[in-house]
Design a protein around this motif. Structure first.
Motif, mmCIF file in Angstrom:
data_model
loop_
_atom_site.group_PDB
_atom_site.id
_atom_site.type_symbol
_atom_site.label_atom_id
_atom_site.label_comp_id
_atom_site.label_asym_id
_atom_site.label_seq_id
_atom_site.Cartn_x
_atom_site.Cartn_y
_atom_site.Cartn_z
ATOM 1 N N ASP A 121 1.044 -1.129 -0.112
ATOM 2 C CA ASP A 121 0.083 -0.068 0.129
ATOM 3 C C ASP A 121 0.828 1.177 -0.006
ATOM 4 O O ASP A 121 1.871 1.355 0.854
ATOM 5 N N PRO A 122 0.597 2.292 -0.846
ATOM 6 C CA PRO A 122 1.357 3.492 -0.658
ATOM 7 C C PRO A 122 1.509 4.236 0.584
ATOM 8 O O PRO A 122 2.415 5.006 0.877
ATOM 9 N N GLY A 123 0.383 4.029 1.432
ATOM 10 C CA GLY A 123 0.475 4.701 2.754
ATOM 11 C C GLY A 123 1.527 3.843 3.677
ATOM 12 O O GLY A 123 2.332 4.469 4.387
ATOM 13 N N ALA A 124 1.587 2.267 3.435
ATOM 14 C CA ALA A 124 2.594 1.699 4.136
ATOM 15 C C ALA A 124 3.928 1.878 3.614
ATOM 16 O O ALA A 124 5.067 2.259 4.364
ATOM 17 N N ARG A 125 4.108 2.190 2.295
ATOM 18 C CA ARG A 125 5.414 2.826 1.770
ATOM 19 C C ARG A 125 5.757 4.209 2.463
ATOM 20 O O ARG A 125 6.929 4.600 2.785
ATOM 21 N N ASN A 150 -1.764 2.769 10.222
ATOM 22 C CA ASN A 150 -2.376 3.417 8.842
ATOM 23 C C ASN A 150 -3.780 3.148 9.147
ATOM 24 O O ASN A 150 -4.463 2.118 8.311
ATOM 25 N N PRO A 151 -4.669 3.923 9.983
ATOM 26 C CA PRO A 151 -5.936 3.599 10.115
ATOM 27 C C PRO A 151 -7.058 3.507 8.980
ATOM 28 O O PRO A 151 -6.700 4.293 7.933
ATOM 29 N N PRO A 152 -7.782 2.718 8.688
ATOM 30 C CA PRO A 152 -8.961 2.445 7.618
ATOM 31 C C PRO A 152 -9.735 3.661 7.849
ATOM 32 O O PRO A 152 -9.921 4.529 8.839
ATOM 33 N N TYR A 153 -10.403 4.111 6.651
ATOM 34 C CA TYR A 153 -11.115 5.309 6.410
ATOM 35 C C TYR A 153 -12.479 4.832 6.944
ATOM 36 O O TYR A 153 -13.311 6.086 7.221
ATOM 37 N N PHE A 154 -13.011 3.581 6.913
ATOM 38 C CA PHE A 154 -14.427 3.493 7.414
ATOM 39 C C PHE A 154 -14.585 3.543 8.900
ATOM 40 O O PHE A 154 -13.567 3.807 9.507
ATOM 41 N N SER A 155 -15.618 3.367 9.346
ATOM 42 C CA SER A 155 -16.005 3.326 10.807
ATOM 43 C C SER A 155 -16.216 4.994 11.512
ATOM 44 O O SER A 155 -16.045 5.096 12.907
ATOM 45 N N ASN A 156 -16.015 5.933 10.844
ATOM 46 C CA ASN A 156 -16.001 7.297 11.240
ATOM 47 C C ASN A 156 -15.277 7.558 12.331
ATOM 48 O O ASN A 156 -15.330 8.137 13.416
ATOM 49 N N TYR A 157 -13.751 7.199 12.202
ATOM 50 C CA TYR A 157 -12.677 7.256 12.900
ATOM 51 C C TYR A 157 -12.673 6.494 14.313
ATOM 52 O O TYR A 157 -11.744 6.872 15.198
ATOM 53 N N LEU A 161 3.315 7.629 14.599
ATOM 54 C CA LEU A 161 3.485 8.060 13.298
ATOM 55 C C LEU A 161 2.159 7.662 12.704
ATOM 56 O O LEU A 161 2.004 6.324 12.674
ATOM 57 N N ILE A 162 1.157 8.425 12.105
ATOM 58 C CA ILE A 162 -0.036 8.002 11.445
ATOM 59 C C ILE A 162 0.093 8.363 10.232
ATOM 60 O O ILE A 162 0.507 9.616 9.935
ATOM 61 N N LEU A 174 0.334 -1.000 14.369
ATOM 62 C CA LEU A 174 -1.160 -1.138 14.786
ATOM 63 C C LEU A 174 -1.836 -1.308 13.351
ATOM 64 O O LEU A 174 -1.884 -0.493 12.508
ATOM 65 N N GLY A 175 -2.744 -2.527 13.295
ATOM 66 C CA GLY A 175 -3.542 -2.777 12.098
ATOM 67 C C GLY A 175 -2.561 -3.192 11.045
ATOM 68 O O GLY A 175 -2.539 -2.650 10.021
#
Length: 379
Positions: free
Chosen positions: A210-214, A298-305, A326-327, A231-232
């Motif tokens: 994933d580009p975010g992981a990179r 790299n938190p997911p975007y669903f679940s309203n944070y 680091l997020i 985390l995640g």
């Protein structure tokens, strides 16, 4: 038949929402007769509960990919009353291995295609000859699932129900001619080292890094002997890169997805990666307090944070004083506003199409009396 269906509907719990595809499965229970049942759930196992109650001589195994969904279901079902003795809940990478007379799937419109194919193939393989598969979706115009089922079964009955969804029924008549492999190994390079990762359908960023992981990997600053919290972790690309980034690095990786844990374990073995601990954990309970030098997420975007909130809370408890989190995100504003409750020196830097938000652990969390903590419920 109508009277029997009404009786089944009256027996299911009504205090929490029954999703349309789950309701469609419940509606066909009077037509079903399997005594060894494997099923999934689009909600809180309402079909599994209803079937187990309606057919006490059957054994019903309800499968979840995410341990959070499993634990929430167990809690909700027990709240409604005693869990039927012939019903078991499972969270594991694959469907239960035993033979089945009936396999039931509830899929949502726009769900992950490869995961749907994988599960339907697994269900077919577990069916005995003459066993039945029933599949529901909340799309009353669905054709895609119909086509996929016809790759498995010579005859499929399709029942579209206006404004509710579609139900499919099919009977196994023989073995599959070809069993498809949906798993994947992919490689990525970090600091000159080629690292191999595994992924499976249902794992975030299946088949590629994933580009975010990179962005996290490129941003993290590593010193020998550091202790990381991932985390995640997903397929584990960040954990694997962290483990090789300096001598003596230790990594504690957590995820609520059973296939993610399995994928990272395979990656550890493939690379002979040192110092990585992997835990199936939906509550952030596994990391030791005040022991980590760096937390990455790299938190997911669903679940309203709600999941991002959980990650920040977990990292705050696990980090040493003044240690960093680091997020990586595409929506930094929420983190900039929320993180000062836990962290000092909150900063934002751009990383290609992403943002890296960093903060240092405060000695104590600041409590905002006007903003109650977000619930853990994901959907």
């Amino acid at each position: 038949m109508a009277r029997r269906q009404k009786q089944v509907e009256e027996e299911i719990p009504h205090s929490f929402f029954v999703r349309p595809q789950e309701k469609l499965l419940i509606d066909v229970i009077p037509e079903l007769s399997g005594t060894r049942v494997i099923c999934t759930s689009a909600g809180r196992a309402q079909f599994a509960v209803a079937y187990a109650q309606d057919k006490p001589d059957a054994t019903v195994d309800c499968w979840f990919l995410d341990v959070f969904h499993k634990s929430q279901t167990e809690f909700r079902v027990s709240e409604e009353g005693q869990v039927p003795p012939n019903l078991k809940f499972h969270c594991q990478p694959d469907l239960p291995e035993q033979e089945a007379d009936l396999v039931a799937f509830a899929f949502k419109k726009g769900g992950e295609a490869e995961l749907t194919r994988d599960l339907m193939q697994q269900g077919y393989l577990r069916l005995v000859e003459g066993g039945r598969m029933v599949v529901s979706t909340d799309n009353d115009e669905d054709q895609w699932i119909h086509r996929e089922l016809r790759e498995l079964f010579p005859k499929v009955t399709r029942r579209p129900i206006r404004k509710q969804g579609t139900v499919y029924l099919a009977t196994k008549v023989g073995p599959l001619k070809k069993v498809r492999d949906f798993d994947c190994e992919f490689a990525f390079r970090d600091r000159g080292r080629l690292i191999y990762a595994y992924s499976r359908p249902g794992v975030f960023s299946h088949r590629h890094i994933d580009p975010g992981a990179r962005a996290l990997i490129n941003t993290m600053q590593v010193k020998p002997g550091m202790k990381f919290l991932d985390l995640g972790c997903g397929a584990g690309t960040v954990s694997l890169a962290s483990a090789f980034s300096a001598e003596g690095v230790k990594v504690h990786a957590v995820d609520s997805n059973a296939r993610a844990i399995q994928s990272l374990e395979r990656g550890i073995a493939r690379n002979e990666a040192p110092g990585i601990t992997v835990v199936l954990d939906a509550e952030g309970a596994s990391p030791e307090s005040d022991t980590f030098d760096l937390a990455l997420a790299n938190p997911p975007y669903f679940s309203n944070y709600a999941i991002a909130d959980l990650f920040l809370d977990t990292a705050h408890r696990a980090l040493k004083p003044r240690a960093k989190v680091l997020i990586v995100t595409k929506t930094p504003n929420w983190f900039v506003e929320r993180m000062p409750l836990w962290y000092a020196d909150v900063e934002v830097t751009e990383a290609n199409d992403y943002w890296i938000v960093t903060g240092r652990k405060r000695k104590e969390q600041i409590v905002d009396p006007d903003e109650p903590r977000r619930p853990r419920e994901r959907y």
